[in-house]
Design a protein around this motif. Structure first.
Motif, PDB file in Angstrom:
ATOM      1  N   GLN A 185       0.705  -1.493  -0.431  1.00 55.76           N
ATOM      2  CA  GLN A 185       0.174  -0.096   0.456  1.00 55.76           C
ATOM      3  C   GLN A 185       0.983   1.132  -0.085  1.00 55.76           C
ATOM      4  O   GLN A 185       0.234   2.349  -0.524  1.00 55.76           O
ATOM      5  CB  GLN A 185      -0.658   0.331   1.378  1.00 55.76           C
ATOM      6  CG  GLN A 185      -1.982  -0.605   1.355  1.00 55.76           C
ATOM      7  CD  GLN A 185      -2.973  -0.959   2.794  1.00 55.76           C
ATOM      8  OE1 GLN A 185      -2.449  -0.880   4.075  1.00 55.76           O
ATOM      9  NE2 GLN A 185      -4.070  -2.057   3.022  1.00 55.76           N
ATOM     10  N   VAL A 186       2.013   1.203   0.813  1.00 53.40           N
ATOM     11  CA  VAL A 186       3.227   2.456   1.184  1.00 53.40           C
ATOM     12  C   VAL A 186       3.838   2.552  -0.081  1.00 53.40           C
ATOM     13  O   VAL A 186       3.522   3.604  -0.683  1.00 53.40           O
ATOM     14  CB  VAL A 186       3.255   2.204   2.441  1.00 53.40           C
ATOM     15  CG1 VAL A 186       4.892   3.123   1.771  1.00 53.40           C
ATOM     16  CG2 VAL A 186       3.062   2.204   3.685  1.00 53.40           C
ATOM     17  N   THR A 187       4.000   2.036  -1.135  1.00 54.34           N
ATOM     18  CA  THR A 187       4.059   1.862  -2.689  1.00 54.34           C
ATOM     19  C   THR A 187       3.421   1.742  -3.381  1.00 54.34           C
ATOM     20  O   THR A 187       4.305   2.930  -4.200  1.00 54.34           O
ATOM     21  CB  THR A 187       4.752   0.222  -2.515  1.00 54.34           C
ATOM     22  OG1 THR A 187       5.960  -0.240  -1.935  1.00 54.34           O
ATOM     23  CG2 THR A 187       5.970  -0.015  -4.995  1.00 54.34           C
ATOM     24  N   ARG A 188       2.885   1.972  -3.734  1.00 51.15           N
ATOM     25  CA  ARG A 188       1.818   1.840  -4.412  1.00 51.15           C
ATOM     26  C   ARG A 188       0.948   3.137  -4.480  1.00 51.15           C
ATOM     27  O   ARG A 188       0.918   3.983  -5.327  1.00 51.15           O
ATOM     28  CB  ARG A 188       0.465   1.240  -4.036  1.00 51.15           C
ATOM     29  CG  ARG A 188       0.079   0.229  -5.198  1.00 51.15           C
ATOM     30  CD  ARG A 188      -1.479  -0.768  -5.095  1.00 51.15           C
ATOM     31  NE  ARG A 188      -1.599  -0.562  -3.995  1.00 51.15           N
ATOM     32  CZ  ARG A 188      -1.650  -1.564  -3.252  1.00 51.15           C
ATOM     33  NH1 ARG A 188      -0.692  -2.758  -3.221  1.00 51.15           N
ATOM     34  NH2 ARG A 188      -2.636  -2.219  -2.206  1.00 51.15           N
ATOM     35  N   ARG A 189       0.709   4.067  -2.933  1.00 54.61           N
ATOM     36  CA  ARG A 189       0.682   5.214  -3.184  1.00 54.61           C
ATOM     37  C   ARG A 189       1.981   6.142  -3.410  1.00 54.61           C
ATOM     38  O   ARG A 189       1.893   7.381  -3.337  1.00 54.61           O
ATOM     39  CB  ARG A 189       0.621   5.685  -1.102  1.00 54.61           C
ATOM     40  CG  ARG A 189       0.145   6.963  -0.159  1.00 54.61           C
ATOM     41  CD  ARG A 189      -0.289   6.591   0.360  1.00 54.61           C
ATOM     42  NE  ARG A 189       0.777   6.622   1.633  1.00 54.61           N
ATOM     43  CZ  ARG A 189       0.409   5.142   2.517  1.00 54.61           C
ATOM     44  NH1 ARG A 189      -1.120   4.541   2.756  1.00 54.61           N
ATOM     45  NH2 ARG A 189       1.600   5.436   2.846  1.00 54.61           N
ATOM     46  N   SER A 190       2.876   5.520  -2.645  1.00 51.41           N
ATOM     47  CA  SER A 190       4.266   6.875  -3.397  1.00 51.41           C
ATOM     48  C   SER A 190       4.602   7.124  -4.105  1.00 51.41           C
ATOM     49  O   SER A 190       5.232   7.961  -5.069  1.00 51.41           O
ATOM     50  CB  SER A 190       5.528   6.432  -2.244  1.00 51.41           C
ATOM     51  OG  SER A 190       5.136   6.837  -0.268  1.00 51.41           O
ATOM     52  N   LEU A 191       4.836   5.582  -5.533  1.00 50.03           N
ATOM     53  CA  LEU A 191       5.436   5.296  -6.751  1.00 50.03           C
ATOM     54  C   LEU A 191       4.022   5.069  -7.255  1.00 50.03           C
ATOM     55  O   LEU A 191       4.247   4.772  -8.941  1.00 50.03           O
ATOM     56  CB  LEU A 191       6.315   4.679  -5.876  1.00 50.03           C
ATOM     57  CG  LEU A 191       7.160   4.470  -5.213  1.00 50.03           C
ATOM     58  CD1 LEU A 191       7.960   2.726  -4.576  1.00 50.03           C
ATOM     59  CD2 LEU A 191       8.834   5.074  -5.386  1.00 50.03           C
ATOM     60  N   GLY A 192       2.963   5.020  -7.485  1.00 52.56           N
ATOM     61  CA  GLY A 192       2.403   4.574  -8.132  1.00 52.56           C
ATOM     62  C   GLY A 192       1.897   5.586  -9.227  1.00 52.56           C
ATOM     63  O   GLY A 192       2.134   4.776 -10.472  1.00 52.56           O
ATOM     64  N   ALA A 193       2.537   6.484  -8.538  1.00 51.57           N
ATOM     65  CA  ALA A 193       2.060   7.985  -9.958  1.00 51.57           C
ATOM     66  C   ALA A 193       3.510   8.039 -10.988  1.00 51.57           C
ATOM     67  O   ALA A 193       3.129   8.994 -12.151  1.00 51.57           O
ATOM     68  CB  ALA A 193       2.189   9.146  -8.974  1.00 51.57           C
ATOM     69  N   GLN A 194       4.362   7.200 -10.470  1.00 52.93           N
ATOM     70  CA  GLN A 194       5.514   7.041 -11.588  1.00 52.93           C
ATOM     71  C   GLN A 194       5.833   5.728 -12.249  1.00 52.93           C
ATOM     72  O   GLN A 194       6.443   5.732 -13.121  1.00 52.93           O
ATOM     73  CB  GLN A 194       6.992   6.859 -10.472  1.00 52.93           C
ATOM     74  CG  GLN A 194       7.515   7.974  -9.272  1.00 52.93           C
ATOM     75  CD  GLN A 194       8.629   8.124  -8.611  1.00 52.93           C
ATOM     76  OE1 GLN A 194       9.106   7.382  -8.568  1.00 52.93           O
ATOM     77  NE2 GLN A 194       8.671   8.906  -7.267  1.00 52.93           N
ATOM     78  N   ALA A 195       4.602   5.255 -11.777  1.00 56.54           N
ATOM     79  CA  ALA A 195       4.557   3.565 -12.461  1.00 56.54           C
ATOM     80  C   ALA A 195       4.099   3.941 -14.091  1.00 56.54           C
ATOM     81  O   ALA A 195       3.578   2.728 -14.513  1.00 56.54           O
ATOM     82  CB  ALA A 195       4.262   2.552 -11.291  1.00 56.54           C
ATOM     83  N   GLY A 196       4.014   4.550 -14.640  1.00 59.91           N
ATOM     84  CA  GLY A 196       3.040   4.950 -15.916  1.00 59.91           C
ATOM     85  C   GLY A 196       4.271   5.339 -17.004  1.00 59.91           C
ATOM     86  O   GLY A 196       4.942   5.590 -17.822  1.00 59.91           O
TER      87      GLY A 196
END
Length: 120
Positions: free
Chosen positions: A109-120
Motif C-alpha cells: 500500500q505504501v509503495t503504491r501510494r508513494s510510487l504509483g504515480a511514477q509507474a506509468g
C-alpha cells in the motif's frame, strides 16, 4: 549471559527473516517479566528506546555534543536503525501471528501510494 542480551547470531544468514522474527518473539515471550496487555504495551514501547539510540548514534557520529565529541560511527547508526526495524517487526509479530502478511500488505500500500504515480 544476561537475560536482556539477544541470543547468539546464527552462523549462516537466515533465508527467511520472518523465521528469525518468530524465534526472537518466542525467546522474548519466554523471558518477559510482564505478561498480558502490559507486556504487549512494553514490547511496543521498546521502539521508543531503540529510536532514542538512533538519535544518540547520529548525534555521536556528527559530534554534535561538544562535551563528548564524536562518539559513534555511521556504522553504529546503521546498526541502531536495524535494531529499530527488528524491534518493530517483533512488536508487530506480538500483535498478530499474521505479521508477515500484515507487513507485506502495508508495504504494498505504501509503495503504491508513494510510487504509483511514477509507474506509468
Amino acid at each position: 549471559m544476561s537475560d536482556h542480551l539477544p541470543p547468539p547470531r546464527p552462523s549462516a544468514p537466515v533465508a527467511d527473516p520472518w523465521e528469525s522474527i518468530d524465534d526472537l518473539c518466542g525467546w522474548l515471550d519466554a523471558k518477559r517479566p510482564v505478561d498480558g496487555p502490559d507486556g504487549l504495551l512494553l514490547r511496543i514501547l521498546k521502539l521508543s528506546e531503540e529510536v532514542g539510540e538512533v538519535a544518540e548514534a547520529v548525534i555521536g557520529a556528527t559530534g554534535q555534543n561538544p562535551r563528548k565529541g564524536t562518539t559513534h560511527t555511521w556504522d553504529d547508526v546503521q546498526s541502531e536503525l536495524c535494531d529499530v526495524a527488528v524491534t518493530a517487526l517483533v512488536a508487530l509479530r506480538t500483535l498478530t501471528p499474521d505479521a508477515r502478511e500484515v507487513f507485506t500488505r502495508h508495504l504494498a500500500q505504501v509503495t503504491r501510494r508513494s510510487l504509483g504515480a511514477q509507474a506509468g
